[in-house]
Design an enzyme around this catalytic site. Sequence first.
Site, mmCIF file in Angstrom:
data_model
loop_
_atom_site.group_PDB
_atom_site.id
_atom_site.type_symbol
_atom_site.label_atom_id
_atom_site.label_comp_id
_atom_site.label_asym_id
_atom_site.label_seq_id
_atom_site.Cartn_x
_atom_site.Cartn_y
_atom_site.Cartn_z
ATOM 1 N N ALA A 42 1.729 -0.236 -9.272
ATOM 2 C CA ALA A 42 3.156 -0.374 -9.613
ATOM 3 C C ALA A 42 3.969 0.672 -8.858
ATOM 4 O O ALA A 42 4.963 1.178 -9.357
ATOM 5 C CB ALA A 42 3.348 -0.233 -11.121
ATOM 6 N N ARG A 114 -1.514 6.392 4.486
ATOM 7 C CA ARG A 114 -2.101 7.531 5.198
ATOM 8 C C ARG A 114 -1.101 8.680 5.256
ATOM 9 O O ARG A 114 0.051 8.484 5.615
ATOM 10 C CB ARG A 114 -2.499 7.094 6.598
ATOM 11 N N THR A 151 -2.892 -3.514 0.329
ATOM 12 C CA THR A 151 -3.345 -2.144 0.587
ATOM 13 C C THR A 151 -3.858 -1.972 2.023
ATOM 14 O O THR A 151 -4.576 -2.829 2.542
ATOM 15 C CB THR A 151 -4.483 -1.799 -0.409
ATOM 16 N N ARG A 183 9.836 -8.670 10.693
ATOM 17 C CA ARG A 183 10.428 -7.588 11.502
ATOM 18 C C ARG A 183 10.830 -8.105 12.879
ATOM 19 O O ARG A 183 11.922 -7.809 13.378
ATOM 20 C CB ARG A 183 9.421 -6.438 11.634
ATOM 21 N N HIS A 207 -3.048 -5.641 11.431
ATOM 22 C CA HIS A 207 -1.795 -5.001 11.066
ATOM 23 C C HIS A 207 -1.838 -3.582 11.614
ATOM 24 O O HIS A 207 -2.609 -2.771 11.176
ATOM 25 C CB HIS A 207 -1.696 -4.988 9.535
HETATM 26 N N1 LIG Z 1 0.095 -4.696 4.362
HETATM 27 C C1 LIG Z 1 1.263 -4.190 4.623
HETATM 28 O O1 LIG Z 1 1.986 -4.716 5.450
HETATM 29 C C2 LIG Z 1 1.730 -2.973 3.883
HETATM 30 C C3 LIG Z 1 3.082 -2.611 3.861
HETATM 31 C C4 LIG Z 1 3.483 -1.506 3.131
HETATM 32 C C5 LIG Z 1 2.532 -0.755 2.413
HETATM 33 N N2 LIG Z 1 1.231 -1.106 2.475
HETATM 34 C C6 LIG Z 1 0.199 -0.369 1.748
HETATM 35 O O2 LIG Z 1 0.331 -0.668 0.344
HETATM 36 C C7 LIG Z 1 -0.206 0.412 -0.426
HETATM 37 C C8 LIG Z 1 0.812 0.832 -1.466
HETATM 38 O O3 LIG Z 1 1.980 1.359 -0.868
HETATM 39 P P1 LIG Z 1 3.160 1.947 -1.790
HETATM 40 O O4 LIG Z 1 4.236 2.375 -0.890
HETATM 41 O O5 LIG Z 1 3.449 1.023 -2.906
HETATM 42 O O6 LIG Z 1 2.409 3.242 -2.385
HETATM 43 P P2 LIG Z 1 2.729 3.975 -3.748
HETATM 44 O O7 LIG Z 1 2.047 5.295 -3.659
HETATM 45 O O8 LIG Z 1 4.176 3.917 -4.034
HETATM 46 O O9 LIG Z 1 1.982 3.075 -4.859
HETATM 47 C C9 LIG Z 1 0.599 2.955 -4.963
HETATM 48 C C10 LIG Z 1 0.282 2.839 -6.447
HETATM 49 O O10 LIG Z 1 -1.094 2.499 -6.594
HETATM 50 C C11 LIG Z 1 -1.505 3.077 -7.825
HETATM 51 N N3 LIG Z 1 -2.970 3.099 -7.943
HETATM 52 C C12 LIG Z 1 -3.859 3.918 -7.359
HETATM 53 N N4 LIG Z 1 -5.109 3.600 -7.753
HETATM 54 C C13 LIG Z 1 -5.001 2.538 -8.588
HETATM 55 C C14 LIG Z 1 -5.927 1.732 -9.310
HETATM 56 N N5 LIG Z 1 -7.247 1.975 -9.232
HETATM 57 N N6 LIG Z 1 -5.466 0.733 -10.060
HETATM 58 C C15 LIG Z 1 -4.132 0.480 -10.154
HETATM 59 N N7 LIG Z 1 -3.200 1.208 -9.506
HETATM 60 C C16 LIG Z 1 -3.629 2.217 -8.728
HETATM 61 C C17 LIG Z 1 -0.895 4.467 -7.771
HETATM 62 O O11 LIG Z 1 -0.868 5.077 -9.057
HETATM 63 C C18 LIG Z 1 0.497 4.151 -7.216
HETATM 64 O O12 LIG Z 1 1.443 3.959 -8.253
HETATM 65 C C19 LIG Z 1 -0.569 1.497 0.605
HETATM 66 O O13 LIG Z 1 -1.947 1.391 0.921
HETATM 67 C C20 LIG Z 1 0.272 1.139 1.804
HETATM 68 O O14 LIG Z 1 -0.244 1.654 3.014
HETATM 69 C C21 LIG Z 1 0.813 -2.198 3.191
#
Ligand SMILES: NC(=O)c1ccc[n+]([C@@H]2O[C@H](COP(=O)([O-])OP(=O)(O)OC[C@H]3O[C@@H](n4cnc5c(N)ncnc54)[C@H](O)[C@@H]3O)[C@@H](O)[C@H]2O)c1
Length: 344
Positions: A42, A114, A151, A183, A207
Site C-alpha cells: 500500500a 533500488r 515490483t 511514456r 523494463h
Molecule cells: N514495473 C514498473 O514499471 C514499476 C514502476 C514503479 C515502481 N515499481 C516498483 O514497485 C515497487 C513499489 O514501489 P513504491 O513506490 O510503491 O514503493 P513504496 O516503498 O512506496 O511501497 C512499497 C510498500 O510495500 C510494502 N511491503 C513490503 N513488504 C511487504 C510484504 N511482504 N507484504 C505487503 N507489503 C509489503 C511496504 O511496507 C511499502 O508500503 C518497487 O519495487 C518499485 O521499484 C515498478
Amino acid sequence: MDYDYDYDYDYDYEQEHDYGWEYERKEIMAVGKRFRIACVGAGNVGASVAQYCAEMELGDVVLLDVIEGLPQGKALDLTQAGPIRGYDSIITGTNDFTHLSGSDVVVVTAGLARKPGMTRLDLLAKNGAIMTQICESILKYAPESIVIVVTNPLDVMTYLAFKKLGVPAQRVIGMAGCLDSARFRAFVGLELGVSAKNVDTMVLGSHGDDMVPLPQYTTVSGIPITKLLPPERVDAIVKRTRNGGGEIVALLKTGSAYYAPGASAARMVQSIVRDEKQLLPCSTHLSGQYGLDDIYIGVPVRLGKYGAEEIVELELSEEERSALHRSAGEVRAGIRGLVELNVL
Ligand SMILES: NC(=O)c1ccc[n+]([C@@H]2O[C@H](COP(=O)([O-])OP(=O)(O)OC[C@H]3O[C@@H](n4cnc5c(N)ncnc54)[C@H](O)[C@@H]3O)[C@@H](O)[C@H]2O)c1
C-alpha cells in the site's frame, strides 16, 4: 396499498464489511458481478492502483501492507473521496493476508525500489524474499486469481512469481510495457503538440535501460511518426523513454514514479475484469516466441478474463530483434542472481 417494510435497524458495519458477507454477495450476483481487486503493498504505487481501480469502478479493492495502519488509513481516505469522485467501491485496508481470499486479480507492488548504495543483487535478495512470501499467501488464499506483478526488477520478479506460484503462465503477468509505452506516447504528444490519446505505440523488452521502443509501430492517428518527425527527434524520444523512470527519480530525489505506474496497472486490471481483450505490452512468459524460451519479457499480449490470452509475434528488424535478445540477457542475469541467492 399495503407495504410491508422490513427495515433492519441492527446495522452492523463490522459484519457488513466482513469478507464472508462480501463473498456471498459476489457469488449470488449472476449479472454485474463485483470484482475483488487486491493490491499487495500500500505504498505509493499500490495506493495509486487502488485509487484508479476505484475511480474506474473496476470492483472492490483490498489494500494490503505489512505496516500497521498504513493500508487502513489510505483505504479510509480513498473511501471518503468516493462521494466526490463518484465511485462506491468498498475499499478495505488490512495487514491480514487472509483478506486476499476471493480476489479475482492480485496486483503486487510490495517491495523496495533500488536505493543509492544498494547493488542489484541486494535488491534481488530483498524483493525476492518479499515476493516469495507473498506468493505463498496468494497460493493459500487466492489460488485462482490473476496476478499482476509490479515490483522491480520487474521481469525477474514476475518470473519468480510464476515459478513460486506454479500456476499456468497466462495467469502471471508483469506490468512495465504499458508504462513504458504510455511514456513514449506522452513524449510524442508533447513533441508534436498533439493529443497523446492519438498516439499509439509498442515497447518491447525488459523494463529498464534495455527496453526496446518500436518507432516503426508508432503512429499518430494512423500516421507513422517516422513521417512526422526527423530521425534525430525520434531517437531523442526513444532515449527519454528509456530513461523515463530515472528522470522522475532525479527530480523527486526520494522515491520513484507512481501515478503512471498505478494507472498502467489499473489499465491491465480493466482489460482483465471487463474481458476487453486489449492488446497491451506486458511482461509475459515466452516459450519459443521471438526466439526466446522460459523467460519473462515485454511483448504484445491480448489481455482478457483468462489473463495473457495470446502473445502476438511482430515482425522485427534485425536491429530490434538483437535489442530484444540483449534485453533478455539482462533478465537472465537477474534470474541467475536469484539462483545464486537460493531464492529460486
Ligand atoms: N514495473 C514498473 O514499471 C514499476 C514502476 C514503479 C515502481 N515499481 C516498483 O514497485 C515497487 C513499489 O514501489 P513504491 O513506490 O510503491 O514503493 P513504496 O516503498 O512506496 O511501497 C512499497 C510498500 O510495500 C510494502 N511491503 C513490503 N513488504 C511487504 C510484504 N511482504 N507484504 C505487503 N507489503 C509489503 C511496504 O511496507 C511499502 O508500503 C518497487 O519495487 C518499485 O521499484 C515498478
